[in-house]
Design an enzyme around this catalytic site. Structure first.
Site, PDB file in Angstrom:
ATOM      1  N   CYS A 102       0.832  -1.200   0.000  1.00 15.83           N
ATOM      2  CA  CYS A 102       0.000   0.000   0.000  1.00 15.83           C
ATOM      3  C   CYS A 102       0.870   1.254   0.000  1.00 15.83           C
ATOM      4  O   CYS A 102       0.608   2.204  -0.741  1.00 15.83           O
ATOM      5  CB  CYS A 102      -0.923  -0.008   1.219  1.00 15.83           C
ATOM      6  SG  CYS A 102      -2.105   1.358   1.253  1.00 15.83           S
ATOM      7  N   CYS A 200      -6.502  -3.986   6.857  1.00 15.66           N
ATOM      8  CA  CYS A 200      -7.678  -3.111   6.766  1.00 15.66           C
ATOM      9  C   CYS A 200      -8.790  -3.706   5.924  1.00 15.66           C
ATOM     10  O   CYS A 200      -9.969  -3.439   6.166  1.00 15.66           O
ATOM     11  CB  CYS A 200      -7.281  -1.732   6.248  1.00 15.66           C
ATOM     12  SG  CYS A 200      -6.711  -1.695   4.527  1.00 15.66           S
TER      13      CYS A 200
END
Length: 380
Positions: A102, A200
């Protein structure tokens, strides 16, 4: 003064980082990255960092700071570069770190690229890390003052060009408690908000269950280090090297001690387990190398020999793992691709292919590589 794009996750760290950028006199604009493909998703406990509640928290913080605020939809890029990569790596029997991907692909590639195109000078985040300059003015990435919260490991994928445009206002924060106290003093509603943790995009934390919906799982053998079948699994891809719990072995170890996952072979659909001592690793081979700033001179490959010199480093394979002294060398294979060979001064436990090894010298991050193989002295 710089034009700064503050990435605001909805947490306390990014809110205080944006506030400090404002205090420094920069022209700051807040942006929240919508990464979930289900924008109505609500936070579960303290998991996640990209729910609709987080977006609202980021908006409230930006309003308190008096800065413009936008939400950018990066959900498609996130799915392709992070979620799909995560699934593919597990399907291949490797253990990826989605936070590294990410940072590499979204926060400091896609976001930074868009920020620069819009005329911003830097992207500001709430990471605990520091960017300094060497004697010639080149950027270097270093650990933050608070080693307990240091996040330089997950930023090890950043390149020199990206570091030129990074702003980490929390580099000198003494503790997370001090950051929370500062948020409270500033009247930011996120001052007491719990930290996000786990992955997440897997809000309930059940990675194995989530993967079972994405990867076709087939039952197979669990064998010990001698090749003897000791159990049956429901899918090799759901296991991780070093795993102890959830093995459901039908035959106990001869010495009665716990057994751990030693290796995963998706093609054979086989999981090998054994004693903890066999998890120790003395040499790591990494691929997909990148340097956080300019590589040290000893890491430059000599065209004649196809290898660099050896250089002393500290090797770290987990975000909050202990760094281990090691000697590193860059070598090229028969195709000319570089690989990083790291010989550890003391064995490291439970190193899995797919993990990221980050190299340090003192507090400086030299660079990183994806672990391809790990060699155990007990099986050498």
């Amino acid at each position: 003064m710089m034009r700064v794009l503050a990435a605001m996750s909805g947490g306390v760290d990014s809110a205080v980082a944006a506030a400090r950028a404002v205090d420094a006199g920069h022209d700051v604009v807040g942006v929240h990255l919508a990464l979930s493909r289900m924008p109505g998703t609500l936070r579960t406990g303290s998991r996640g960092c990209c729910t609709i509640e987080d977006s609202r928290d980021a908006w409230r913080a930006a309003e308190k700071l008096g800065i413009p605020y936008y939400v950018w939809d990066f959900s498609e890029r996130f799915k392709e570069d992070v979620v799909d990569d995560f699934v593919a790596e597990y399907a291949a029997g490797r253990t990826p770190n989605p936070c590294m991907r990410c940072n590499e692909k979204i926060k400091f590639a896609a976001l930074l690229e868009k920020a620069l195109a819009l005329g911003f000078d830097a992207v500001c985040t709430g990471h605990y890390a520091r960017v300094t300059r060497d004697a010639d003015g080149h950027p270097e990435l270093h650990r933050a003052s608070d080693w307990a919260k240091d996040q330089s490991y997950v930023l090890g994928v950043l390149t020199e060009t990206q570091l030129e445009h990074c702003l980490f206002p929390l580099a000198d924060a003494p503790t997370k408690a001090a950051v929370r106290a500062e948020a409270a003093e500033r009247g930011l509603s996120v001052a007491k908000k719990p930290d996000s943790h786990d992955i997440c995009f897997i809000p309930d934390g059940d990675t194995a269950g989530w993967l079972a919906e994405k990867i076709e799982m087939q039952p197979g053998e669990i064998v010990d280090e001698t090749g003897t079948t000791v159990g049956i699994h429901e899918g090799a891809q759901a296991f991780t090297v070093g795993q102890r719990r959830g093995l459901k072995l039908g035959r106990p170890a001869p010495d009665g001690r716990p057994r751990f996952v030693l290796s995963i072979e998706p093609k054979q659909n086989r999981v090998t387990v054994g004693p903890e001592r066999l998890l120790a690793v003395e040499q790591i081979r990494g691929i997909r190398i990148s340097w956080a700033g300019r590589p040290v001179p000893a890491a430059v490959v000599d065209p004649g020999s196809g290898a660099s010199g050896c250089f002393e480093v500290l090797a770290q394979v987990r975000a909050h793992g202990d760094p281990v002294p090691a000697a590193a060398q860059v070598v090229t294979d028969e195709t000319g691709d570089p690989a990083l060979v790291i010989t550890l001064a003391e064995p490291m436990r439970g190193v899995a292919p797919g993990q990221t090894v980050v190299l340090y010298q003192g507090t400086r991050v030299l660079g990183q590589a994806t672990i391809d193989t790990a060699r155990s002295p007990a099986t050498a």
